[in-house]
Write an enzyme that holds these catalytic residues in place. Structure first.
Site, PDB file in Angstrom:
ATOM      1  N   ILE A  44      -2.447 -87.371  60.135  1.00 12.17           N
ATOM      2  CA  ILE A  44      -2.452 -86.275  59.162  1.00 12.17           C
ATOM      3  C   ILE A  44      -3.044 -86.796  57.860  1.00 12.17           C
ATOM      4  CG2 ILE A  44      -0.956 -84.760  57.788  1.00 12.17           C
ATOM      5  CD1 ILE A  44       1.042 -84.797  60.002  1.00 12.17           C
ATOM      6  N   CYS A  45      -3.943 -86.023  57.250  1.00  7.42           N
ATOM      7  CA  CYS A  45      -4.523 -86.430  55.966  1.00  7.42           C
ATOM      8  C   CYS A  45      -3.428 -86.452  54.907  1.00  7.42           C
ATOM      9  CB  CYS A  45      -5.642 -85.492  55.551  1.00  7.42           C
ATOM     10  SG  CYS A  45      -6.237 -85.854  53.889  1.00  7.42           S
ATOM     11  N   ILE A  46      -3.254 -87.599  54.292  1.00 11.65           N
ATOM     12  CA  ILE A  46      -2.131 -87.791  53.363  1.00 11.65           C
ATOM     13  C   ILE A  46      -2.264 -86.924  52.111  1.00 11.65           C
ATOM     14  CG2 ILE A  46      -3.142 -89.849  52.240  1.00 11.65           C
ATOM     15  CD1 ILE A  46      -0.244 -91.000  52.258  1.00 11.65           C
TER      16      ILE A  46
ATOM     17  N   ALA B 127      -1.674 -83.268  53.044  1.00 13.89           N
ATOM     18  CA  ALA B 127      -0.264 -83.061  53.385  1.00 13.89           C
ATOM     19  C   ALA B 127       0.623 -83.066  52.146  1.00 13.89           C
ATOM     20  CB  ALA B 127       0.188 -84.134  54.368  1.00 13.89           C
TER      21      ALA B 127
END
Lengths: 117, 160
Positions: free
Chosen positions: B107-109, B112
């Site tokens: 997941i793209c930090i 997110a």
């Protein structure tokens, strides 16, 4: 390895424009060969005289100006999309280049990866 | 004579089919695919299609290098979402697929964090009361997407 990032969204109505630009900046930081193509409503991202601070947004055209600093040299815009929307005044950028429909076809064919956002 | 002709037909057909089947199999098994998911679970069919495509690709013997969740798709990693019992549970489906195939679910930090999805480490760093990312998902940067572009034969995008 050539990545083509296709922008097709207007700047502030959704997060597409900004988050697509983030992909381009990251790819350029990792020294990948990446081009951006603006088509359709994404052409509105390139307009000069944007004042998004009135709606608490960051000015996307400032980020576009920074692209050459990251080593991103190929920023293309579909001339037909500009004309059909009557967009005349574009952000001043040394790397921005207008292209035609037939050029777009060639660019798609030469890319190894295409990401559309 | 008829029997001989039939036999010839069978031999001929087998000869024609065999190399074709072999050719297809080699192409399919060798494919290294990465998936980019952009749409939120339940809001868009793209989120569901991404799962079904990944599952089908794995079942047919392909390799999935990485599944990268960006934009609203980051919500797929929530451990708090509870869909009604009579609906397909996309959250546990991804988690089960990860366990079955040792998938790399990233997941793209940045995407997110701005949407309220953080893991324990980020919660500590930002001094937040709780965290809500399933342990099957890893939070990482856009560099993981760029690396996936470089390492995969195909990037398949779902949702826009």
């Amino acid at each position: 390895m050539h990545i083509l990032l296709v922008q097709q969204s207007a700047p502030y109505g959704s997060s597409h424009a900004k988050e697509a630009l983030d992909i381009a900046l990251t790819a350029a930081t990792f020294e990948q060969d990446i081009s951006i193509l603006f088509t359709g409503d994404a052409c509105y991202q390139l307009m000069s005289n944007q004042f998004p601070e009135h709606i608490d947004q960051k000015n996307i055209s400032h980020m576009l100006k920074a692209l050459p600093i990251y080593g991103l040299e190929e920023v293309l815009v579909d001339e037909d999309s500009l004309n059909s929307r009557g967009i005349v005044n574009l952000t001043d950028s040394p790397v921005l280049k207008k292209i035609t429909k037939s050029d777009i076809k060639k660019i798609y064919q030469s890319a190894d990866t295409v990401i559309r956002l | 004579m008829l029997g001989f002709l039939l036999l010839c037909e069978v031999v001929y057909t087998q000869h024609e089919i065999k190399p074709l089947t072999l050719h297809c199999k080699i192409n399919v098994i060798d494919m290294n695919i990465s998936i980019l998911v952009l749409s939120a679970p339940y809001s868009s069919q793209g989120a569901h299609s991404a799962f079904r495509y990944t599952q089908a690709a794995l079942k047919s013997g392909n390799k999935i290098h990485r599944v990268f969740f960006y934009q609203d798709a980051v919500h797929a990693g929530s451990c708090l979402a509870t869909p009604p019992q009579d609906e397909f549970d996309l959250y546990t489906a991804w988690q089960a697929l990860k366990q079955d195939y040792d998938l790399d679910l990233v997941i793209c930090i940045a995407a997110a964090a701005r949407r309220g999805l953080i893991n324990e480490q980020e919660a500590t760093r930002h001094n937040k009361l709780s965290h809500n990312v399933s342990e099957e998902f890893e939070l990482s940067g856009l560099g993981q997407l760029v690396e996936a572009c470089a390492m995969s034969d195909r990037i398949i995008t779902f949702g826009y």
